[in-house]
Every structure is written in structure tokens, then in C-alpha cells.
Design an enzyme around this catalytic site. Structure first.
Site, PDB file in Angstrom:
ATOM      1  N   SER A 140      64.793  66.607  17.016  1.00  0.00           N
ATOM      2  CA  SER A 140      64.425  66.801  18.416  1.00  0.00           C
ATOM      3  C   SER A 140      63.033  67.315  18.834  1.00  0.00           C
ATOM      4  O   SER A 140      62.267  66.931  19.436  1.00  0.00           O
ATOM      5  CB  SER A 140      65.463  67.509  18.810  1.00  0.00           C
ATOM      6  N   HIS A 173      71.343  61.802  15.558  1.00  0.00           N
ATOM      7  CA  HIS A 173      72.371  62.704  15.987  1.00  0.00           C
ATOM      8  C   HIS A 173      73.417  61.505  16.232  1.00  0.00           C
ATOM      9  O   HIS A 173      74.402  61.712  15.797  1.00  0.00           O
ATOM     10  CB  HIS A 173      71.993  63.427  17.280  1.00  0.00           C
TER      11      HIS A 173
END
Length: 173
Positions: A137, A27
Site C-alpha cells: 500500500s 491483498h
């Protein structure tokens, strides 16, 4: 001086949306790259009431603000609803999304076309750094929950929060 020469050019804005539960180095790679291309980059943390995250939205925002502070032009906010509405409210003409694999492209292309059709917002796809091409994630949470080493996949601050949260959950089981 009056006239067009004296007017400031409009700020170039983009948004990097996601759940960021937790934020990963993948990210951050996309956010960092977007911050070099745009004057302002919003990181929009999605609120999905039907999903129970490991971290609350407020915790994710706090972690993101800390790990993106070094960029100087990144703002972190939450949003609920359509991303195009978030963009309209802030005059953001571009969404920046990282693509890990061809499988991401199929879904993301549909979303990009829908967002453009709804509001004219463009989506820019940034190929993920190969170092993070497998990273998500969900995978980080699963590996960490089983005691695996994810220290190279998340910022140190996030690693500490992740370990603390998983430890507290183990203690309450």
C-alpha cells in the site's frame, strides 16, 4: 435424526488482517484464496491511532466491502488492540497472511509464534502471487502521489478513490 450425524460441522473461519490503506490487488489475491479455503473470512482493518492514513478506517472498510462482495463469505470489520482478541471474540482459529519475500517471513514468523503462544491461534502463510510480490500500500500511495500509473495494482473503485483523495490533498496544499 438425533446424535452426531445431525449436527452441523463448525464453520471454518479465518482472518486476513491489515491496514489496507489502500487495499491492493495483492491483498485481494490473498483474500480471494482464503475465501476458497474457509467458510467465513474476516478482513480485519487495523486501527492505529498513531498513524495518519490516507483513508479513514471507515473509508477503507467501505472500499473493502465493495471489492470483496463478490466472494460472498467475506466480512469486513475494524479492530483495535490485539489480533488474538479479535479472533477469540469471533471464534476464529486461523490467521491468513500473504508473504511477499523472505524479509516478510522473519517478522511474520515472530508474530505467528507470539499469537499462537498467547491464544493458540494458528497462522497460515500464503505465498503471494509473483505478479504482486513487490506490491505494498505504501508503494502504491507513493507512486500515485507522484503521478505514476497504479491502475494495474488496485481495483478500479480503489483507483478512483485514490485519485480523488490525492487530488483533494494537492488542492489543499
Amino acid at each position: 435424526m438425533n446424535g452426531p450425524e445431525s449436527e452441523e460441522p463448525p464453520l471454518r473461519r479465518a482472518v486476513c488482517p491489515g491496514s489496507f490503506d489502500p487495499v491492493t490487488n495483492g491483498h485481494l489475491d490473498i483474500i480471494a484464496r482464503a475465501s476458497k479455503l474457509y467458510d467465513e473470512v474476516y478482513v480485519a482493518v487495523m486501527i492505529n491511532k498513531s498513524k495518519q492514513g490516507l483513508f479513514t478506517v471507515e473509508e477503507r472498510i467501505g472500499l473493502l466491502r465493495q471489492v470483496t462482495a463478490k466472494y460472498g463469505n467475506v466480512k469486513v470489520e475494524s479492530f483495535h488492540g490485539l489480533l488474538v482478541d479479535f479472533c477469540k471474540q469471533r471464534e476464529i482459529p486461523a490467521i491468513v497472511k500473504g508473504l511477499r519475500a523472505v524479509s516478510d517471513f522473519d517478522y511474520e514468523l515472530q508474530m505467528a509464534q507470539m499469537n499462537n503462544g498467547l491464544s493458540g491461534v494458528e497462522t497460515l502463510f500464503v505465498p503471494t502471487n509473483p505478479t504482486y510480490s513487490f506490491l505494498s500500500s505504501s508503494l502504491v500511495k507513493e507512486v500515485a502521489a507522484w503521478g505514476g500509473d497504479v491502475s494495474h495494482l488496485v481495483p478500479p473503485l480503489v483507483l478512483d478513490a485514490l485519485r480523488e483523495r490525492l487530488e483533494s490533498r494537492r488542492g489543499s496544499d
